[in-house]
Design a protein around this motif. Sequence first.
Motif, PDB file in Angstrom:
ATOM      1  N   PHE A  33       0.814  -1.220   0.000  1.00 26.52           N
ATOM      2  CA  PHE A  33       0.000   0.000   0.000  1.00 26.52           C
ATOM      3  C   PHE A  33       0.848   1.272   0.000  1.00 26.52           C
ATOM      4  CE2 PHE A  33      -2.533  -3.347   2.054  1.00 26.52           C
ATOM      5  CZ  PHE A  33      -3.601  -3.402   1.160  1.00 26.52           C
ATOM      6  N   GLY A  34       2.055   1.151  -0.529  1.00 29.53           N
ATOM      7  CA  GLY A  34       2.904   2.316  -0.744  1.00 29.53           C
ATOM      8  C   GLY A  34       3.083   2.542  -2.236  1.00 29.53           C
ATOM      9  N   TYR A  35       3.684   3.671  -2.592  1.00 31.57           N
ATOM     10  CA  TYR A  35       3.946   3.937  -4.007  1.00 31.57           C
ATOM     11  C   TYR A  35       4.975   2.941  -4.541  1.00 31.57           C
ATOM     12  CZ  TYR A  35       1.421   8.312  -3.325  1.00 31.57           C
ATOM     13  OH  TYR A  35       0.450   9.233  -3.051  1.00 31.57           O
ATOM     14  N   PHE A  36       4.828   2.608  -5.832  1.00 33.87           N
ATOM     15  CA  PHE A  36       5.722   1.628  -6.439  1.00 33.87           C
ATOM     16  C   PHE A  36       7.182   2.038  -6.277  1.00 33.87           C
ATOM     17  CE2 PHE A  36       2.094   0.634  -9.487  1.00 33.87           C
ATOM     18  CZ  PHE A  36       1.777  -0.558  -8.862  1.00 33.87           C
ATOM     19  N   ILE A  37       7.997   1.089  -5.842  1.00 39.08           N
ATOM     20  CA  ILE A  37       9.453   1.217  -5.841  1.00 39.08           C
ATOM     21  C   ILE A  37       9.998   0.017  -6.600  1.00 39.08           C
ATOM     22  CG2 ILE A  37      11.554   1.246  -4.448  1.00 39.08           C
ATOM     23  CD1 ILE A  37       9.931   3.793  -4.183  1.00 39.08           C
ATOM     24  N   ASP A  38      10.784   0.279  -7.656  1.00 40.96           N
ATOM     25  CA  ASP A  38      11.239  -0.790  -8.552  1.00 40.96           C
ATOM     26  C   ASP A  38      10.030  -1.548  -9.099  1.00 40.96           C
ATOM     27  OD1 ASP A  38      13.922  -0.174  -8.155  1.00 40.96           O
ATOM     28  OD2 ASP A  38      14.114  -1.536  -6.452  1.00 40.96           O
ATOM     29  N   HIS A  47      -0.090  -7.525 -13.929  1.00 41.26           N
ATOM     30  CA  HIS A  47      -0.307  -6.810 -12.663  1.00 41.26           C
ATOM     31  C   HIS A  47       1.054  -6.421 -12.086  1.00 41.26           C
ATOM     32  CE1 HIS A  47      -4.395  -8.900 -12.556  1.00 41.26           C
ATOM     33  NE2 HIS A  47      -4.631  -7.602 -12.621  1.00 41.26           N
ATOM     34  N   THR A  48       1.113  -5.228 -11.508  1.00 42.42           N
ATOM     35  CA  THR A  48       2.391  -4.633 -11.107  1.00 42.42           C
ATOM     36  C   THR A  48       2.445  -4.428  -9.595  1.00 42.42           C
ATOM     37  OG1 THR A  48       2.491  -3.492 -13.240  1.00 42.42           O
ATOM     38  CG2 THR A  48       3.972  -2.714 -11.519  1.00 42.42           C
ATOM     39  N   PHE A  49       3.657  -4.612  -9.044  1.00 39.56           N
ATOM     40  CA  PHE A  49       3.895  -4.470  -7.609  1.00 39.56           C
ATOM     41  C   PHE A  49       5.310  -3.923  -7.400  1.00 39.56           C
ATOM     42  CE2 PHE A  49       1.455  -8.194  -8.737  1.00 39.56           C
ATOM     43  CZ  PHE A  49       0.277  -8.046  -8.017  1.00 39.56           C
ATOM     44  N   VAL A  55       8.476 -10.341  -5.003  1.00 36.69           N
ATOM     45  CA  VAL A  55       9.460 -11.406  -4.795  1.00 36.69           C
ATOM     46  C   VAL A  55       9.186 -12.125  -3.477  1.00 36.69           C
ATOM     47  CG1 VAL A  55      11.896 -11.876  -4.317  1.00 36.69           C
ATOM     48  CG2 VAL A  55      11.264 -10.395  -6.228  1.00 36.69           C
ATOM     49  N   LYS A  56       8.904 -11.363  -2.436  1.00 36.76           N
ATOM     50  CA  LYS A  56       8.600 -11.961  -1.133  1.00 36.76           C
ATOM     51  C   LYS A  56       7.322 -12.787  -1.201  1.00 36.76           C
ATOM     52  CE  LYS A  56       8.035 -10.701   3.748  1.00 36.76           C
ATOM     53  NZ  LYS A  56       8.013  -9.576   4.720  1.00 36.76           N
ATOM     54  N   HIS A  57       6.311 -12.275  -1.919  1.00 35.54           N
ATOM     55  CA  HIS A  57       5.046 -13.005  -2.046  1.00 35.54           C
ATOM     56  C   HIS A  57       5.242 -14.334  -2.771  1.00 35.54           C
ATOM     57  CE1 HIS A  57       0.744 -13.699  -2.835  1.00 35.54           C
ATOM     58  NE2 HIS A  57       1.118 -14.014  -4.081  1.00 35.54           N
ATOM     59  N   LEU A  58       6.028 -14.329  -3.847  1.00 38.89           N
ATOM     60  CA  LEU A  58       6.207 -15.534  -4.653  1.00 38.89           C
ATOM     61  C   LEU A  58       7.089 -16.581  -3.976  1.00 38.89           C
ATOM     62  CD1 LEU A  58       6.565 -13.978  -8.229  1.00 38.89           C
ATOM     63  CD2 LEU A  58       4.574 -15.133  -7.229  1.00 38.89           C
ATOM     64  N   SER A  61       3.962 -18.305  -2.397  1.00 34.67           N
ATOM     65  CA  SER A  61       2.839 -18.599  -3.278  1.00 34.67           C
ATOM     66  C   SER A  61       3.277 -18.475  -4.725  1.00 34.67           C
ATOM     67  CB  SER A  61       1.677 -17.636  -3.001  1.00 34.67           C
ATOM     68  OG  SER A  61       0.636 -17.794  -3.960  1.00 34.67           O
ATOM     69  N   LYS A  62       2.719 -19.301  -5.595  1.00 33.48           N
ATOM     70  CA  LYS A  62       3.061 -19.265  -7.027  1.00 33.48           C
ATOM     71  C   LYS A  62       1.980 -18.558  -7.841  1.00 33.48           C
ATOM     72  CE  LYS A  62       6.766 -21.758  -6.383  1.00 33.48           C
ATOM     73  NZ  LYS A  62       6.703 -21.874  -4.922  1.00 33.48           N
ATOM     74  N   HIS A  63       1.084 -17.812  -7.177  1.00 34.88           N
ATOM     75  CA  HIS A  63      -0.034 -17.166  -7.850  1.00 34.88           C
ATOM     76  C   HIS A  63       0.021 -15.650  -7.687  1.00 34.88           C
ATOM     77  CE1 HIS A  63      -1.397 -21.306  -7.204  1.00 34.88           C
ATOM     78  NE2 HIS A  63      -2.199 -21.126  -8.248  1.00 34.88           N
ATOM     79  N   CYS A  64      -0.512 -14.945  -8.695  1.00 35.54           N
ATOM     80  CA  CYS A  64      -0.601 -13.490  -8.628  1.00 35.54           C
ATOM     81  C   CYS A  64      -1.510 -13.086  -7.475  1.00 35.54           C
ATOM     82  CB  CYS A  64      -1.149 -12.943  -9.947  1.00 35.54           C
ATOM     83  SG  CYS A  64      -1.557 -11.178  -9.891  1.00 35.54           S
ATOM     84  N   PRO A  65      -1.085 -12.167  -6.617  1.00 38.27           N
ATOM     85  CA  PRO A  65      -1.928 -11.754  -5.487  1.00 38.27           C
ATOM     86  C   PRO A  65      -3.179 -10.984  -5.901  1.00 38.27           C
ATOM     87  CG  PRO A  65       0.081 -10.445  -5.587  1.00 38.27           C
ATOM     88  CD  PRO A  65       0.237 -11.531  -6.603  1.00 38.27           C
TER      89      PRO A  65
END
Length: 244
Positions: A33-38, A47-49, A55-58, A61-65
Amino acid sequence: MTSNLSLYPVGIEEDIIIRINDVNPHIICSLCFGYFIDATSIVECLHTFCKKCIVKHLQVSKHCPTCNIKVHETQPLLNLRADRTLQDIVYKLVPGLFENEEERREEFYKSRGMLIKKKREGEENLGPKLTTVFTNPNAHQYKYDEQICLCLEKHSGQHVELPTMTYKLRSLEKKFVRCSIRVLVAHLLAIIRKKLDVPHQVNLQLLCCGTVLDVEMSMKQIYLMQWYDKPSPMLLFYKIEVPG
């Protein structure tokens, strides 16, 4: 029947005021919930994060959040791509974000001994400065970027046996390069491959201070992490990745 899509009469320019709240949904990471960094996108669904967030999410999990599409069965990180255009837009829209991020990264590198000392007053600037994309309205164009000087040297004793030939890596005829600090390792490897006619079966690597560089790293990142406070040009070695 024709339709006029102009908001204003031809020849009249008007300033359009856009509130940051109106664009926030498009430039905020849904994980932190912050502005995109890298800013980093998943190639399957776009979808962008933030890079560190996805990287931490994947890792768990192997799925798009966002849409839950499977990214990759075994190596999901291979299906991520940096979105530098979107990141430049975020830096332009959010005042102070670029400077704050640069200061935070400098402190990170300094705390780990990667930044040895600051340039003394009056000393010639031999590397890229930490400047902002706000200083020039055309700063997103590569020709307005700060420049960095490189020396591309061949790693010693490089050859590989191919089914039809033995390929021996040569030295570049012109090894000194001046380029944008946004140039990636992947860009330099593509140039080296073309200049030296490296067969497509042969993998190339770029090294700095003995460390193999990731293809997504920019010259600015490498300078800050490996070459800060060293004399110009920054020395990079290219070599063949010989199969084990």
